[in-house]
Scaffold this active site. Structure first.
Site, PDB file in Angstrom:
ATOM      1  N   ALA A   1      50.534  37.958  33.851  1.00  0.00           N
ATOM      2  CA  ALA A   1      48.959  38.607  33.913  1.00  0.00           C
ATOM      3  C   ALA A   1      49.331  39.728  34.622  1.00  0.00           C
ATOM      4  CB  ALA A   1      48.008  37.485  34.596  1.00  0.00           C
TER       5      ALA A   1
ATOM      6  N   SER B   1      44.941  41.179  42.673  1.00  0.00           N
ATOM      7  CA  SER B   1      45.577  40.281  41.817  1.00  0.00           C
ATOM      8  C   SER B   1      44.932  39.394  41.086  1.00  0.00           C
ATOM      9  CB  SER B   1      46.537  39.707  42.746  1.00  0.00           C
ATOM     10  OG  SER B   1      47.674  39.111  42.098  1.00  0.00           O
ATOM     11  N   ASN B   2      45.452  38.429  40.516  1.00  0.00           N
ATOM     12  CA  ASN B   2      44.650  37.452  39.908  1.00  0.00           C
ATOM     13  C   ASN B   2      45.390  35.798  40.072  1.00  0.00           C
ATOM     14  OD1 ASN B   2      47.218  36.826  37.839  1.00  0.00           O
ATOM     15  ND2 ASN B   2      46.848  39.116  37.658  1.00  0.00           N
ATOM     16  N   PRO B   3      44.668  34.946  39.376  1.00  0.00           N
ATOM     17  CA  PRO B   3      45.154  33.711  39.757  1.00  0.00           C
ATOM     18  C   PRO B   3      46.246  33.101  38.970  1.00  0.00           C
ATOM     19  CG  PRO B   3      42.931  33.662  38.729  1.00  0.00           C
ATOM     20  CD  PRO B   3      43.467  35.194  38.573  1.00  0.00           C
TER      21      PRO B   3
END
Ligand code: C5P
Length: 206
Positions: A88, A21-23
């Protein structure tokens, strides 16, 4: 008008307890949805896993992966709608994912990845208004303008995710609107709410 907005990250599971995943926290996408609803538009928010309250007047659909997000968006899109892709979206997912937790003793330490679908690009020839986001760390404006043309967008909101007060998690953002002809509209550091207002102004202006 009907607005469909994506927000937050996606999660690409390896097994039930591990994912890529991402922030992204979803703040920017939720602000866009809140502002669209406040202006009286029918607003659908397709959200990845985030910890935010649904803005009033917004219909929210929770999803996990990029493929779930694409399916939810396709289900909602109608001719004449506005699609704002703020999420995102993870570019890759594991080639294989498991229903049960994998024991580390059987894992090889290597992970094969495959490309996820590009949600914005898959709507390229649908008769809707498309707006994108470009979270970049370098060549911000050049990358944004390339994406704007490649994805057939009305405009793209570019931000430098490494700049102070900009990007993931914080409540402010420093953005530039980039148009297909390469022209720019630069803004100072603003709250994400104000950025959302400017985005809606730009869409409403058409
Ligand atoms: O990841 P990229 O920089 O290409 O993202 C630009 C825009 O495309 C963003 O608006 C993002 O939400 C959208 N996007 C998408 N599906 C993807 C990747 C990006 O809709 N798989």
């Amino acid at each position: 008008m009907k607005f469909i907005i994506t927000a937050g990250p996606t999660r690409e599971h390896i097994d039930p307890v591990r994912f890529l995943s991402n922030p992204s926290t979803g703040k920017m996408g939720f602000a866009v949805a809140a502002e669209a609803a406040r202006r009286g538009h029918e607003t659908v928010l397709v959200a990845g896993p985030v910890n935010l309250r649904t803005p009033s007047g917004v219909r929210r659909i929770d999803v996990v992966s990029a493929r779930d997000m694409l399916a939810a968006v396709k289900n909602e899109v109608i001719d004449g709608a506005v699609f704002v892709g703020v999420a995102a979206v993870a570019d890759f997912r594991p080639k294989v994912s498991f229903d049960k937790k994998q024991k580390k003793s059987v894992m090889t330490g290597e992970l094969k990845l495959v490309r996820n679908p590009d949600i914005l690009k898959s709507l390229k020839s649908v008769p809707i208004t498309r707006v994108g986001f470009a979270a970049e760390t370098n060549d911000v404006l050049a990358e944004a303008s390339r994406k704007c043309r490649e994805k057939n967008l009305k405009f793209i909101v570019a931000n430098d995710v490494l700049a102070k007060g900009s990007g993931f998690g914080v409540s402010t953002n420093r953005v530039t609107f980039v148009y297909p002809d390469g022209s720019l509209k630069k803004f100072p550091l603003m709250s994400k709410r104000r950025v959302a207002e400017r985005i809606l102004d730009e869409i409403d202006r058409a």
